[in-house]
Design an enzyme around this catalytic site. Structure first.
Site, PDB file in Angstrom:
ATOM      1  CG  ASP A   1      -2.011   1.046   1.127  1.00 23.97           C
ATOM      2  OD1 ASP A   1      -2.491   1.292   0.012  1.00 23.97           O
ATOM      3  OD2 ASP A   1      -2.395   1.598   2.163  1.00 23.97           O
TER       4      ASP A   1
ATOM      5  CG  HIS B   1      -4.251  10.945   2.355  1.00 18.52           C
ATOM      6  ND1 HIS B   1      -5.315  10.938   3.222  1.00 18.52           N
ATOM      7  CD2 HIS B   1      -3.422   9.945   2.768  1.00 18.52           C
ATOM      8  CE1 HIS B   1      -5.148   9.981   4.129  1.00 18.52           C
ATOM      9  NE2 HIS B   1      -4.006   9.368   3.868  1.00 18.52           N
TER      10      HIS B   1
ATOM     11  CD  GLU C   1      -6.012   4.820   4.385  1.00 19.42           C
ATOM     12  OE1 GLU C   1      -5.440   5.545   5.209  1.00 19.42           O
ATOM     13  OE2 GLU C   1      -5.425   3.948   3.716  1.00 19.42           O
TER      14      GLU C   1
ATOM     15  CD  GLU D   1      -5.568   2.846  -0.231  1.00 17.51           C
ATOM     16  OE1 GLU D   1      -4.791   2.142  -0.928  1.00 17.51           O
ATOM     17  OE2 GLU D   1      -5.442   2.998   0.988  1.00 17.51           O
TER      18      GLU D   1
ATOM     19  CG  ASP E   1      -5.775  -0.210   3.288  1.00 18.77           C
ATOM     20  OD1 ASP E   1      -6.012  -1.369   3.693  1.00 18.77           O
ATOM     21  OD2 ASP E   1      -4.701   0.383   3.533  1.00 18.77           O
TER      22      ASP E   1
ATOM     23  CD  GLN F   1      -2.393   4.617  10.693  1.00 16.82           C
ATOM     24  OE1 GLN F   1      -3.587   4.602  10.432  1.00 16.82           O
ATOM     25  NE2 GLN F   1      -1.486   5.005   9.829  1.00 16.82           N
TER      26      GLN F   1
ATOM     27  CE  LYS G   1      -3.448   2.341   7.062  1.00 16.69           C
ATOM     28  NZ  LYS G   1      -4.186   3.159   6.093  1.00 16.69           N
TER      29      LYS G   1
END
Length: 401
Positions: free
Chosen positions: A113, A120, A186, A188, A220, A227, A240
């Site tokens: 990733d 962002h 997320e 993506e 994601d 985190q 993740k």
């Protein structure tokens, strides 16, 4: 209707003849095999082309055959679908999309990733490092990425159990274990590798299309509170690895010629192996919906790093590629508030709750919430092609034993 195909293709269909995305499906008999989407149907390639490569539950065998083979098969499919004389033989291989079940279209070998959106990365930097330079020193010199967990890639429609793990609540000195309270999305774009490479070699930006088969959509999912506690010094881990959702259709690169654009203006010199060369920016228009409400329109044209540069950097150290390797762009965000591809940005880390059209508000995801990401790209002339969707619904999850 599309005049040059005997298959009925409704006007405005995301899957016109120029698209022909690949997926893995099962009809009523329950046996998985490879097909392409055309209009409201799926064409069973093993039956239509008489090729056992497609009588398998994943695309990997076809991916391994390389670009020449990918292009020949695409030409064969177009010829089949446009020749009225072949209709009687091929029509039994058509299934209504509404009547089939879709699966993860490839067996993931490795998953990487990236963090390729300047907007962002800058937004996250402003939130986490206020008063400092929002981008880290290396950000414009290389595409930052990390190795994810290939075993938890799931197909669109799979429920997502809220992850549990360690967090440290604000104002406390000790961590606690429990469900994530800052569960995020997320939005993506993903890239599926076909042709592999030997260990010790690298892939040039000019050879991108010889190795990457196609493009799909990715969510994601991210547990921002997990985190924040775990990521220093080695980066994302449990926040993740619990799930990454992938759309069931892989749009081949050959369908995206009209979508290719130049990347944004560079503001730092590039190393030779990352030179822009051929334009591999992509004009993909994403839309993010939360419980059916449109909340963001992230533009992939704004991505600082291209997928060709991501692949070149991924392999510059000699890392090998295998059929089924998969990498994603990282969150797609644009310069405007309505173009942010994560709830962390949309709610500014919870400080500015997002108000939905039904009057409810969100900072992060609640149990029962459903997120759907879609995208379109320019096709020939004034047409647009679609990528299907990637959808997931949040469930409470069981937690640690």
């Amino acid at each position: 209707m599309t005049p040059d195909s005997w298959v009925p293709i409704p006007d405005g269909s995301p899957f016109p003849l120029h698209n022909l995305p690949y997926g893995v499906f099962a009809p009523a008999d329950g046996v998985r095999r490879v097909g392409v989407a055309v209009g409201d149907h799926v064409l069973d390639l093993a039956a239509a082309l008489g090729d056992d490569t497609f009588a398998r539950p994943a695309l990997n065998a076809f991916l391994a055959q390389g670009r020449d083979r990918w292009q020949r098969v695409r030409a064969d499919i177009v010829a089949l679908l446009t020749d009225p004389a072949r209709r009687a033989d091929a029509e039994p291989a058509l299934h209504r999309r509404a009547d089939v079940e879709l699966f993860l279209p490839f067996e993931a070998a490795d998953y990487v990733d990236f963090y390729a959106s300047e907007h962002h990365a800058a937004n996250i930097g402003r939130m986490l490092r206020p008063g400092q330079e929002p981008l880290t020193p290396q950000w414009k010199h290389l595409p930052i990425g990390y190795h994810g967990r290939a075993g938890t890639l799931v197909v669109s429609g799979t429920d997502i159990a809220r992850p549990h793990g360690q967090t440290r609540p604000p104002g406390t000195d000790a961590p606690v274990v429990g469900p994530s309270r800052k569960l995020d999305i997320e939005a993506e774009v993903g890239f599926v590798v076909g042709t592999g490479t030997p260990l010790g070699t690298s892939v040039s930006v000019d050879d991108f299309a010889d190795h990457v088969f196609g493009v799909c959509l990715v969510n994601d999912w991210s547990a921002r509170d997990l985190q924040a506690w775990e990521y220093v010094p080695l980066g994302p881990f449990l926040a993740k690895s619990f799930a990454t959702s992938v759309s069931p259709w892989i749009v081949p690169l050959d369908a995206l010629d009209a979508a290719r654009v130049a990347p944004p203006t560079r503001t730092a010199p590039l190393q030779d192996y990352l030179r822009d060369g051929a334009d591999w920016g992509l004009d993909l228009a994403l839309e993010v919906r939360l419980n059916g409400h449109l909340v963001a329109r992230p533009p992939f044209t704004a991505m600082y790093w291209t997928p060709a540069q991501m692949l070149a950097h991924l392999t510059v150290n000699g890392a090998s590629l295998r059929p089924g390797d998969f990498y994603a762009s990282g969150t797609v965000s644009g310069p405007d508030p309505g173009q942010r591809g994560s709830l962390m940005e949309l709610s500014w880390n919870g400080q500015e709750p997002l108000t939905l059209p039904d009057g409810t508000t969100r900072t992060f995801l609640e149990d029962g919430d459903e997120v759907t990401i879609t995208a379109t790209a320019p096709g020939p002339g004034t047409t647009r092609i679609g990528f299907g969707e990637v959808t997931g619904r949040i469930t409470a999850g069981g937690g640690p034993r």
